[in-house]
Design a protein around this motif. Sequence first.
Motif, PDB file in Angstrom:
ATOM      1  N   LEU A 159       0.793  -0.983  -0.235  1.00  0.00           N
ATOM      2  CA  LEU A 159       0.305   0.091   0.076  1.00  0.00           C
ATOM      3  C   LEU A 159       0.714   1.104  -0.084  1.00  0.00           C
ATOM      4  O   LEU A 159       0.679   1.970  -0.648  1.00  0.00           O
ATOM      5  CB  LEU A 159      -1.098   0.006   0.907  1.00  0.00           C
ATOM      6  CG  LEU A 159      -2.293   1.707   1.181  1.00  0.00           C
ATOM      7  CD1 LEU A 159      -2.939   1.250  -0.172  1.00  0.00           C
ATOM      8  CD2 LEU A 159      -2.889   0.713   2.481  1.00  0.00           C
ATOM      9  N   LEU A 162       2.212   1.552  -3.066  1.00  0.00           N
ATOM     10  CA  LEU A 162       2.053   2.282  -4.193  1.00  0.00           C
ATOM     11  C   LEU A 162       1.035   3.742  -4.105  1.00  0.00           C
ATOM     12  O   LEU A 162       0.577   4.540  -5.396  1.00  0.00           O
ATOM     13  CB  LEU A 162      -0.586   1.268  -4.439  1.00  0.00           C
ATOM     14  CG  LEU A 162       0.447   0.310  -5.000  1.00  0.00           C
ATOM     15  CD1 LEU A 162      -0.826  -0.610  -4.840  1.00  0.00           C
ATOM     16  CD2 LEU A 162       0.454   0.253  -6.372  1.00  0.00           C
ATOM     17  N   ARG A 166       1.027   7.796  -6.344  1.00  0.00           N
ATOM     18  CA  ARG A 166      -0.458   7.933  -6.563  1.00  0.00           C
ATOM     19  C   ARG A 166      -0.742   8.105  -7.868  1.00  0.00           C
ATOM     20  O   ARG A 166       0.760   9.399  -8.260  1.00  0.00           O
ATOM     21  CB  ARG A 166      -0.678   9.042  -5.780  1.00  0.00           C
ATOM     22  CG  ARG A 166      -1.847   8.704  -5.523  1.00  0.00           C
ATOM     23  CD  ARG A 166      -2.840  10.585  -4.783  1.00  0.00           C
ATOM     24  NE  ARG A 166      -2.573   9.742  -3.851  1.00  0.00           N
ATOM     25  CZ  ARG A 166      -1.646  11.173  -2.792  1.00  0.00           C
ATOM     26  NH1 ARG A 166      -0.911  11.418  -3.618  1.00  0.00           N
ATOM     27  NH2 ARG A 166      -1.462  10.659  -1.408  1.00  0.00           N
ATOM     28  N   VAL A 195      -2.821  -7.586  -3.334  1.00  0.00           N
ATOM     29  CA  VAL A 195      -3.557  -6.632  -3.764  1.00  0.00           C
ATOM     30  C   VAL A 195      -5.643  -7.318  -3.581  1.00  0.00           C
ATOM     31  O   VAL A 195      -5.433  -6.162  -3.027  1.00  0.00           O
ATOM     32  CB  VAL A 195      -3.373  -6.672  -5.356  1.00  0.00           C
ATOM     33  CG1 VAL A 195      -4.824  -5.793  -5.776  1.00  0.00           C
ATOM     34  CG2 VAL A 195      -2.045  -5.787  -5.216  1.00  0.00           C
ATOM     35  N   ARG A 199      -7.379  -5.280  -1.177  1.00  0.00           N
ATOM     36  CA  ARG A 199      -8.367  -4.875  -1.066  1.00  0.00           C
ATOM     37  C   ARG A 199      -9.336  -5.233  -0.965  1.00  0.00           C
ATOM     38  O   ARG A 199     -10.794  -4.257  -0.119  1.00  0.00           O
ATOM     39  CB  ARG A 199      -8.786  -5.201  -3.124  1.00  0.00           C
ATOM     40  CG  ARG A 199     -10.108  -4.402  -3.710  1.00  0.00           C
ATOM     41  CD  ARG A 199     -10.281  -4.778  -4.363  1.00  0.00           C
ATOM     42  NE  ARG A 199      -9.050  -4.211  -6.489  1.00  0.00           N
ATOM     43  CZ  ARG A 199      -8.860  -4.468  -6.937  1.00  0.00           C
ATOM     44  NH1 ARG A 199      -8.706  -5.289  -7.291  1.00  0.00           N
ATOM     45  NH2 ARG A 199      -8.041  -3.428  -7.609  1.00  0.00           N
ATOM     46  N   ASP A 212     -12.762   2.288  -4.344  1.00  0.00           N
ATOM     47  CA  ASP A 212     -12.403   1.237  -4.478  1.00  0.00           C
ATOM     48  C   ASP A 212     -10.551   2.110  -4.910  1.00  0.00           C
ATOM     49  O   ASP A 212     -10.614   2.401  -6.339  1.00  0.00           O
ATOM     50  CB  ASP A 212     -12.306   0.465  -4.968  1.00  0.00           C
ATOM     51  CG  ASP A 212     -11.261  -1.171  -5.649  1.00  0.00           C
ATOM     52  OD1 ASP A 212     -10.145  -0.734  -4.960  1.00  0.00           O
ATOM     53  OD2 ASP A 212     -11.364  -1.894  -6.207  1.00  0.00           O
ATOM     54  N   LEU A 214      -7.726   1.334  -5.488  1.00  0.00           N
ATOM     55  CA  LEU A 214      -6.704   0.110  -6.478  1.00  0.00           C
ATOM     56  C   LEU A 214      -7.196  -0.497  -7.255  1.00  0.00           C
ATOM     57  O   LEU A 214      -7.679  -0.946  -7.646  1.00  0.00           O
ATOM     58  CB  LEU A 214      -6.447  -1.265  -5.405  1.00  0.00           C
ATOM     59  CG  LEU A 214      -6.045  -0.802  -3.613  1.00  0.00           C
ATOM     60  CD1 LEU A 214      -5.558  -2.105  -3.121  1.00  0.00           C
ATOM     61  CD2 LEU A 214      -4.715  -0.216  -3.389  1.00  0.00           C
ATOM     62  N   GLU A 215      -6.783   0.333  -8.632  1.00  0.00           N
ATOM     63  CA  GLU A 215      -6.958  -0.071 -10.028  1.00  0.00           C
ATOM     64  C   GLU A 215      -6.051  -0.987 -10.465  1.00  0.00           C
ATOM     65  O   GLU A 215      -4.823  -0.848 -10.023  1.00  0.00           O
ATOM     66  CB  GLU A 215      -7.508   1.708 -10.128  1.00  0.00           C
ATOM     67  CG  GLU A 215      -7.235   0.991 -12.393  1.00  0.00           C
ATOM     68  CD  GLU A 215      -7.263   2.423 -13.064  1.00  0.00           C
ATOM     69  OE1 GLU A 215      -7.535   2.402 -14.508  1.00  0.00           O
ATOM     70  OE2 GLU A 215      -7.483   2.940 -12.101  1.00  0.00           O
ATOM     71  N   TYR A 222      -0.223  -1.916 -11.317  1.00  0.00           N
ATOM     72  CA  TYR A 222      -0.924  -1.634  -9.946  1.00  0.00           C
ATOM     73  C   TYR A 222      -1.013   0.052 -10.255  1.00  0.00           C
ATOM     74  O   TYR A 222       0.263   0.571 -10.294  1.00  0.00           O
ATOM     75  CB  TYR A 222      -1.742  -2.096  -8.742  1.00  0.00           C
ATOM     76  CG  TYR A 222      -1.817  -3.905  -9.515  1.00  0.00           C
ATOM     77  CD1 TYR A 222      -2.891  -4.104  -8.830  1.00  0.00           C
ATOM     78  CD2 TYR A 222      -0.923  -4.539  -9.252  1.00  0.00           C
ATOM     79  CE1 TYR A 222      -3.640  -5.373  -9.301  1.00  0.00           C
ATOM     80  CE2 TYR A 222      -1.082  -5.620  -9.633  1.00  0.00           C
ATOM     81  CZ  TYR A 222      -2.608  -6.439  -9.872  1.00  0.00           C
ATOM     82  OH  TYR A 222      -2.632  -7.613  -9.792  1.00  0.00           O
ATOM     83  N   TYR A 224      -2.700   3.384  -7.157  1.00  0.00           N
ATOM     84  CA  TYR A 224      -3.268   4.108  -6.511  1.00  0.00           C
ATOM     85  C   TYR A 224      -4.463   4.683  -7.352  1.00  0.00           C
ATOM     86  O   TYR A 224      -3.343   6.574  -7.519  1.00  0.00           O
ATOM     87  CB  TYR A 224      -3.027   4.471  -5.825  1.00  0.00           C
ATOM     88  CG  TYR A 224      -3.543   4.797  -4.385  1.00  0.00           C
ATOM     89  CD1 TYR A 224      -4.236   3.528  -2.896  1.00  0.00           C
ATOM     90  CD2 TYR A 224      -3.419   6.289  -4.267  1.00  0.00           C
ATOM     91  CE1 TYR A 224      -4.766   4.322  -2.034  1.00  0.00           C
ATOM     92  CE2 TYR A 224      -4.824   6.656  -3.082  1.00  0.00           C
ATOM     93  CZ  TYR A 224      -4.996   5.520  -1.999  1.00  0.00           C
ATOM     94  OH  TYR A 224      -5.744   6.155  -1.429  1.00  0.00           O
ATOM     95  N   ARG A 237     -10.682  -1.921 -13.426  1.00  0.00           N
ATOM     96  CA  ARG A 237     -10.617  -1.987 -12.363  1.00  0.00           C
ATOM     97  C   ARG A 237     -10.973  -3.344 -11.834  1.00  0.00           C
ATOM     98  O   ARG A 237     -11.702  -3.639 -12.088  1.00  0.00           O
ATOM     99  CB  ARG A 237     -11.214  -1.222 -11.586  1.00  0.00           C
ATOM    100  CG  ARG A 237     -10.795  -1.158  -9.425  1.00  0.00           C
ATOM    101  CD  ARG A 237     -11.762  -0.478  -9.058  1.00  0.00           C
ATOM    102  NE  ARG A 237     -11.910   0.518  -9.518  1.00  0.00           N
ATOM    103  CZ  ARG A 237     -10.894   2.143  -9.414  1.00  0.00           C
ATOM    104  NH1 ARG A 237      -9.357   2.057  -8.860  1.00  0.00           N
ATOM    105  NH2 ARG A 237     -10.883   3.331 -10.472  1.00  0.00           N
TER     106      ARG A 237
END
Length: 241
Positions: A159, A162, A166, A195, A199, A212, A214-215, A222, A224, A237
């Motif tokens: 996290l 990510l 951003r 992930v 998620r 959400d 997290l893409e 991935y 953020y 997503r």
Amino acid sequence: MTRLLVVEDDPDLALALRVLLARRGYEVSVAADGREGLRLLFAERPALMLLDLLLPGLDGWEVLDRTRDMSDLPVLVLSGLGDVDDRVRALRSGADDYLVKPFAHAELLARVEALLRRSGPRQWAGEPAGDDLLLVPERRAALWHGTEIRLSDIEYRLLQVLVRNRGRVVTTEQLLERVWDDTTAFGRDRVKFAVLRLRRKLRAAGGPSAHDPLEAVRGLGYRYESAPARTTGTSDRGANA
């Protein structure tokens, strides 16, 4: 005026750096040991830190580690340790650049300018990391929409990486290197399932109406993403996760 922090125990070099950087228009604070460096880091929140590794008491390795628990500000290591292993260790520990002593003043200034140019807004522990997210490094946890989520070390680092990138795609290979210290193809499923776990925790804490962040970007990795404006259309997503 942009503030820089120099953490260097050699008084002659510290003075030379202060004068050199001040002449370039920077405001410079100097610490002669690691503890003073961390105190000034927290109190003054500079735009960039120049860090020696061989410091008395609390050494530069520990300062770097604690810095990364507080902030993602750029760190330029200035060290007499010139071995490849030392440079790799520093970069993997969170340093953004590494310059071996002795160095040319012009190169130092160029590297400082490049780091400042590439860096975005700094994030600090105790400040929002974006949207309704707050990273809590001392507990390896996150607050999402006001609810604390307890994370494993891997989930927290994932996290954190990510969030620090951003809006930019972090490839699966980059995540394997930065979170697991592994670049093998066999490890790609580690990212996917980590992930997924992350998620699920965010969804459980934020509720069904929460964004959400997290893409999954098909075939790449991935990203953020901050909460988007309300628009129509489909999302990619979850394509990889």
